[in-house]
Design an enzyme around this catalytic site. Sequence first.
Site, PDB file in Angstrom:
ATOM      1  N   VAL A 211      10.466  -7.498   9.735  1.00 36.30           N
ATOM      2  CA  VAL A 211      11.598  -6.563   9.726  1.00 36.30           C
ATOM      3  C   VAL A 211      11.320  -5.494  10.782  1.00 36.30           C
ATOM      4  O   VAL A 211      10.203  -4.971  10.861  1.00 36.30           O
ATOM      5  CB  VAL A 211      11.767  -5.921   8.330  1.00 36.30           C
ATOM      6  CG1 VAL A 211      12.927  -4.929   8.327  1.00 36.30           C
ATOM      7  CG2 VAL A 211      11.966  -7.007   7.272  1.00 36.30           C
TER       8      VAL A 211
ATOM      9  N   GLN B 145     -10.469  -2.683   2.120  1.00 36.36           N
ATOM     10  CA  GLN B 145      -9.978  -3.354   3.318  1.00 36.36           C
ATOM     11  C   GLN B 145      -9.967  -2.436   4.547  1.00 36.36           C
ATOM     12  O   GLN B 145      -9.511  -2.833   5.605  1.00 36.36           O
ATOM     13  CB  GLN B 145      -8.591  -3.972   3.079  1.00 36.36           C
ATOM     14  CG  GLN B 145      -7.454  -2.982   2.938  1.00 36.36           C
ATOM     15  CD  GLN B 145      -6.176  -3.673   2.522  1.00 36.36           C
ATOM     16  OE1 GLN B 145      -6.051  -4.197   1.406  1.00 36.36           O
ATOM     17  NE2 GLN B 145      -5.204  -3.709   3.423  1.00 36.36           N
TER      18      GLN B 145
ATOM     19  N   HIS C  95       8.833   1.375   3.442  1.00 33.46           N
ATOM     20  CA  HIS C  95       9.821   1.426   4.528  1.00 33.46           C
ATOM     21  C   HIS C  95      10.760   0.236   4.373  1.00 33.46           C
ATOM     22  O   HIS C  95      10.628  -0.567   3.435  1.00 33.46           O
ATOM     23  CB  HIS C  95       9.107   1.445   5.879  1.00 33.46           C
ATOM     24  CG  HIS C  95       8.103   0.333   6.062  1.00 33.46           C
ATOM     25  ND1 HIS C  95       8.454  -0.996   6.081  1.00 33.46           N
ATOM     26  CD2 HIS C  95       6.743   0.355   6.193  1.00 33.46           C
ATOM     27  CE1 HIS C  95       7.387  -1.739   6.248  1.00 33.46           C
ATOM     28  NE2 HIS C  95       6.319  -0.940   6.309  1.00 33.46           N
TER      29      HIS C  95
ATOM     30  N   GLN D  43      -2.865 -12.329   7.471  1.00 33.42           N
ATOM     31  CA  GLN D  43      -2.988 -12.029   6.039  1.00 33.42           C
ATOM     32  C   GLN D  43      -2.232 -13.075   5.210  1.00 33.42           C
ATOM     33  O   GLN D  43      -2.751 -13.604   4.225  1.00 33.42           O
ATOM     34  CB  GLN D  43      -2.430 -10.633   5.775  1.00 33.42           C
ATOM     35  CG  GLN D  43      -2.239 -10.292   4.313  1.00 33.42           C
ATOM     36  CD  GLN D  43      -1.877  -8.825   4.136  1.00 33.42           C
ATOM     37  OE1 GLN D  43      -2.731  -7.971   4.254  1.00 33.42           O
ATOM     38  NE2 GLN D  43      -0.620  -8.536   3.862  1.00 33.42           N
TER      39      GLN D  43
ATOM     40  N   MET E 289       0.847  -1.202   0.000  1.00 29.12           N
ATOM     41  CA  MET E 289       0.000   0.000   0.000  1.00 29.12           C
ATOM     42  C   MET E 289       0.881   1.250   0.000  1.00 29.12           C
ATOM     43  O   MET E 289       0.392   2.353   0.287  1.00 29.12           O
ATOM     44  CB  MET E 289      -0.941  -0.011   1.205  1.00 29.12           C
ATOM     45  CG  MET E 289      -1.917  -1.195   1.155  1.00 29.12           C
ATOM     46  SD  MET E 289      -3.442  -0.916   2.056  1.00 29.12           S
ATOM     47  CE  MET E 289      -2.841  -0.681   3.697  1.00 29.12           C
ATOM     48  N   GLY E 290       2.158   1.080  -0.304  1.00 31.34           N
ATOM     49  CA  GLY E 290       3.037   2.247  -0.435  1.00 31.34           C
ATOM     50  C   GLY E 290       3.532   2.793   0.882  1.00 31.34           C
ATOM     51  O   GLY E 290       3.447   2.110   1.905  1.00 31.34           O
TER      52      GLY E 290
ATOM     53  N   HIS F 274       9.228  -3.211   3.645  1.00 33.50           N
ATOM     54  CA  HIS F 274       8.856  -3.394   2.239  1.00 33.50           C
ATOM     55  C   HIS F 274      10.103  -3.657   1.393  1.00 33.50           C
ATOM     56  O   HIS F 274      10.097  -4.537   0.529  1.00 33.50           O
ATOM     57  CB  HIS F 274       8.191  -2.135   1.682  1.00 33.50           C
ATOM     58  CG  HIS F 274       6.856  -1.801   2.273  1.00 33.50           C
ATOM     59  ND1 HIS F 274       6.608  -0.615   2.907  1.00 33.50           N
ATOM     60  CD2 HIS F 274       5.691  -2.497   2.309  1.00 33.50           C
ATOM     61  CE1 HIS F 274       5.335  -0.568   3.303  1.00 33.50           C
ATOM     62  NE2 HIS F 274       4.765  -1.703   2.955  1.00 33.50           N
TER      63      HIS F 274
ATOM     64  N   LYS G 209       4.789 -10.153   9.302  1.00 34.78           N
ATOM     65  CA  LYS G 209       4.255  -9.187  10.273  1.00 34.78           C
ATOM     66  C   LYS G 209       2.726  -9.262  10.258  1.00 34.78           C
ATOM     67  O   LYS G 209       2.071  -9.237  11.275  1.00 34.78           O
ATOM     68  CB  LYS G 209       4.696  -7.767   9.967  1.00 34.78           C
ATOM     69  CG  LYS G 209       4.355  -6.863  11.131  1.00 34.78           C
ATOM     70  CD  LYS G 209       4.370  -5.403  10.814  1.00 34.78           C
ATOM     71  CE  LYS G 209       3.382  -4.970   9.822  1.00 34.78           C
ATOM     72  NZ  LYS G 209       2.367  -4.036  10.342  1.00 34.78           N
ATOM     73  N   ASP G 210       2.183  -9.372   9.040  1.00 41.01           N
ATOM     74  CA  ASP G 210       0.733  -9.520   8.888  1.00 41.01           C
ATOM     75  C   ASP G 210       0.455 -11.016   8.749  1.00 41.01           C
ATOM     76  O   ASP G 210       0.120 -11.514   7.679  1.00 41.01           O
ATOM     77  CB  ASP G 210       0.270  -8.728   7.663  1.00 41.01           C
ATOM     78  CG  ASP G 210       0.649  -7.266   7.800  1.00 41.01           C
ATOM     79  OD1 ASP G 210      -0.088  -6.524   8.444  1.00 41.01           O
ATOM     80  OD2 ASP G 210       1.725  -6.864   7.289  1.00 41.01           O
TER      81      ASP G 210
HETATM   82  P1  AMP Z   1       1.427  -2.976   3.449  1.00 32.15           P
HETATM   83  O1  AMP Z   1       1.983  -1.911   2.558  1.00 32.15           O
HETATM   84  O2  AMP Z   1       1.397  -2.594   4.896  1.00 32.15           O
HETATM   85  O3  AMP Z   1       0.119  -3.536   2.941  1.00 32.15           O
HETATM   86  O4  AMP Z   1       2.455  -4.174   3.384  1.00 32.15           O
HETATM   87  C1  AMP Z   1       2.850  -4.753   2.167  1.00 32.15           C
HETATM   88  C2  AMP Z   1       3.605  -6.023   2.431  1.00 32.15           C
HETATM   89  O5  AMP Z   1       4.746  -5.742   3.231  1.00 32.15           O
HETATM   90  C3  AMP Z   1       2.776  -7.054   3.221  1.00 32.15           C
HETATM   91  O6  AMP Z   1       3.068  -8.355   2.739  1.00 32.15           O
HETATM   92  C4  AMP Z   1       3.281  -6.871   4.635  1.00 32.15           C
HETATM   93  O7  AMP Z   1       3.143  -8.022   5.425  1.00 32.15           O
HETATM   94  C5  AMP Z   1       4.737  -6.566   4.371  1.00 32.15           C
HETATM   95  N1  AMP Z   1       5.321  -5.874   5.519  1.00 32.15           N
HETATM   96  C6  AMP Z   1       4.943  -4.688   6.048  1.00 32.15           C
HETATM   97  N2  AMP Z   1       5.701  -4.383   7.124  1.00 32.15           N
HETATM   98  C7  AMP Z   1       6.562  -5.409   7.287  1.00 32.15           C
HETATM   99  C8  AMP Z   1       7.581  -5.709   8.226  1.00 32.15           C
HETATM  100  N3  AMP Z   1       7.889  -4.889   9.234  1.00 32.15           N
HETATM  101  N4  AMP Z   1       8.262  -6.867   8.095  1.00 32.15           N
HETATM  102  C9  AMP Z   1       7.973  -7.720   7.091  1.00 32.15           C
HETATM  103  N5  AMP Z   1       7.022  -7.500   6.176  1.00 32.15           N
HETATM  104  C10 AMP Z   1       6.325  -6.370   6.266  1.00 32.15           C
END
Ligand code: AMP
Length: 279
Positions: free
Chosen positions: A176, A61, A34, A153, A30-31, A37, A149-150
């Site tokens: 991470v 969502q 960090h 999901q 979702m951009g 990602h 982390k998710d």
């Molecule tokens: P999001 O942009 O939050 O939807 O995350 C996109 C992807 O990055 C998803 O598969 C998340 O589980 C993964 N992600 C986000 N934060 C972390 C993290 N701290 N460690 C590992 N994967 C992450």
Amino acid sequence: MKVVNSIKEMQNLANEAKKAGKKISFVPTMGALHKGHLELISEGRKRGDLLVVSIFVNPTQFGPNEDFNRYPRDIEGDLKKARETGVDVVFTPTIEEMYPEGFQTYVEVSKLQNHLCGIFRHGHFRGVATVVLKLFNIVKPDVAIFGEKDYQQLKIIQRMVKDLNLEIEIVGFPVVREEGGLACSSRNSYLSHEDKECASTIYRALQEMKIEFERGQLSAREITEKGKRILKRAGIEEIDYIEVCDPETLESKQRATKGDIVAVAVRIKGVRLIDNIKL
Ligand code: AMP
């Protein structure tokens, strides 16, 4: 690096890559990219010839009282980071093209969605599964990387891929963390320096719960009570859940066993943060 907005153009690109015998790896996001990602993206780089990253803040969502409108967005920064990390294609569709008028088809992973975050974020995983399936049909990946982390999901996507016979390898990537142990998240940008320090207690609590288990404490209740005490001592009062659960079914356990997941969701100044650890 190509930036693609149109669904048709992305599908054509994917078809061409496949015809050329290329393996497509995919990291949906979702951009507000960090370190977390970027590590997923680096993993994707190793696993495919054409690396696609999607950036789409998916409205379906988010609940009506959630942070869809104020969710952090930084497309210019994201494109720079993606370029530097070796991404081939950034796919950023519009909401109008993803959900045109008349849209009415949703995917539900019926049992896994009824635990943990699913109880507090009604409809969240229906939105996630639906958008991920749509993205899979557009990007046509051979392999897709998701963060642990998710955790819920990740399990829901793995189940959907299995149940719907998608020929996509789903790779889970370890959590991470920032220096203090706080799991990287786009939502961390809502937090002040002090809030972040407080939030780093979440990981400390998870580690302490794991130590308690390793010392021989098998009662999930005792383990999670310990975690709650640590969180509360740090001033974290709003705990959505803190649970020992089965790593596959996500059902809550009374007796912990090795390999179980301890999952936690809290709110700090209204910012919802999740994390987990494997026992
Ligand atoms: P999001 O942009 O939050 O939807 O995350 C996109 C992807 O990055 C998803 O598969 C998340 O589980 C993964 N992600 C986000 N934060 C972390 C993290 N701290 N460690 C590992 N994967 C992450």
